[in-house]
Every structure is written in C-alpha cells, then in structure tokens.
Design a protein around this motif. Structure first.
Motif, short mmCIF file in Angstrom:
data_model
loop_
_atom_site.label_atom_id
_atom_site.label_comp_id
_atom_site.label_asym_id
_atom_site.label_seq_id
_atom_site.Cartn_x
_atom_site.Cartn_y
_atom_site.Cartn_z
N UNK A 57 0.81 -1.19 0.11
CA UNK A 57 0.12 0.17 -0.06
C UNK A 57 0.89 1.01 0.04
N UNK A 58 1.72 1.55 -0.93
CA UNK A 58 2.64 2.39 -0.99
C UNK A 58 2.19 3.63 -1.14
N UNK A 59 1.00 4.00 -1.76
CA UNK A 59 0.50 5.25 -1.62
C UNK A 59 -1.13 4.98 -1.29
N UNK A 60 -1.63 5.45 -0.25
CA UNK A 60 -2.84 5.32 0.17
C UNK A 60 -3.93 6.28 -0.77
N UNK A 61 -5.08 5.49 -1.12
CA UNK A 61 -5.93 6.12 -1.83
C UNK A 61 -6.98 6.81 -0.97
N UNK A 62 -7.79 7.90 -1.45
CA UNK A 62 -8.63 8.62 -0.55
C UNK A 62 -9.81 7.79 0.07
N UNK A 63 -10.35 6.82 -0.55
CA UNK A 63 -10.92 5.63 -0.04
C UNK A 63 -10.34 4.87 0.97
N UNK A 64 -9.24 4.48 0.96
CA UNK A 64 -8.34 3.70 1.87
C UNK A 64 -7.95 4.57 2.87
N UNK A 65 -7.79 5.73 2.79
CA UNK A 65 -7.40 6.74 4.07
C UNK A 65 -8.59 6.71 4.84
N UNK A 66 -9.58 6.93 4.21
CA UNK A 66 -11.13 7.16 4.94
C UNK A 66 -11.20 5.71 5.72
N UNK A 67 -11.07 4.67 5.10
CA UNK A 67 -11.53 3.51 5.99
C UNK A 67 -10.23 3.28 7.18
N UNK A 68 -9.10 3.74 6.81
CA UNK A 68 -8.03 3.63 7.85
C UNK A 68 -8.39 4.51 9.16
N UNK A 69 -8.77 5.79 8.47
CA UNK A 69 -9.36 6.66 9.73
C UNK A 69 -10.23 6.53 10.62
N UNK A 70 -11.24 5.94 9.96
CA UNK A 70 -12.49 5.09 10.65
C UNK A 70 -12.06 4.06 11.49
#
Length: 107
Positions: A1-14
């Motif tokens: 996961x070298x660059x986190x996508x916007x959707x993945x970032x939202x999932x990670x934050x949640x």
C-alpha cells in the motif's frame, strides 16, 4: 500500500477512530474467537444495551465488525478484511523503519 488512496485513507481513519475507545477494544477481543449475540456482549462487558449499541454502531461503520439478525437478536463477528487493511497500513511503517535524518532547512 505504497500510496494510500482517498477511500483507503477514509477506511483507515475510521478504523483507528473506532479503536480509540477501550470498550470497543474489549468488544473486539471478545469477538476474536466467536460470533456473539448483543445480549452476551452486554452481560460479559457489564454495560447497558443502549451504551453498547452506540459502540457497536461505531465498530460496524468502521467496518471492523459485521452483524446478522436471527429472530430478534443481533449477532456480531469480526470483519477480518478490514482488520487486515489496518494491519497492512501499519506494516508499511515497519518496513520503512530506517528514517533518514532531516536535510538542512531554509536559512
């Protein structure tokens, strides 16, 4: 996961938000070995169903647990794919643990 996508970032934050509450951590620990009914969770954790429902909703919205209804009872279980996402995100930090010193800054 070298660059986190916007959707993945939202999932990670949640996911990390959901993990920031000790009661929710305890819920996940109880679900580690088996699916449990909300009444079993309330009894084991010694909390009211209304309080637990708030925390289960947060865990569910973060994708860390899933729920299924059987009759009038809700059963909860871990959603391992979301836990793997968080694990993989943290593993990236471990893999690149040799952090370079800062370059000289502006004068």
């Amino acid at each position: 996961m070298a660059s986190t996508t916007v959707n993945a970032a939202a999932d990670i934050t949640a996911g990390f938000h959901a993990l920031s509450e000790p009661l929710r951590i305890r819920v996940l620990e109880l679900l580690r070995h088996q699916e449990l009914c909300v009444c079993e969770l309330c009894e084991t954790l010694q909390v009211s169903q209304s309080k637990l429902s708030f925390h289960l909703k947060t865990l569910k919205e973060a994708g860390l647990v899933t729920a299924r209804q059987e009759g009038r009872w809700m059963y909860y279980r871990l959603n391992l794919s979301q836990l793997v996402l968080l694990e993989e995100y943290l593993a990236e930090f471990r893999r690149f643990s040799s952090i370079l010193p800062a370059r000289p800054c502006c004068d």
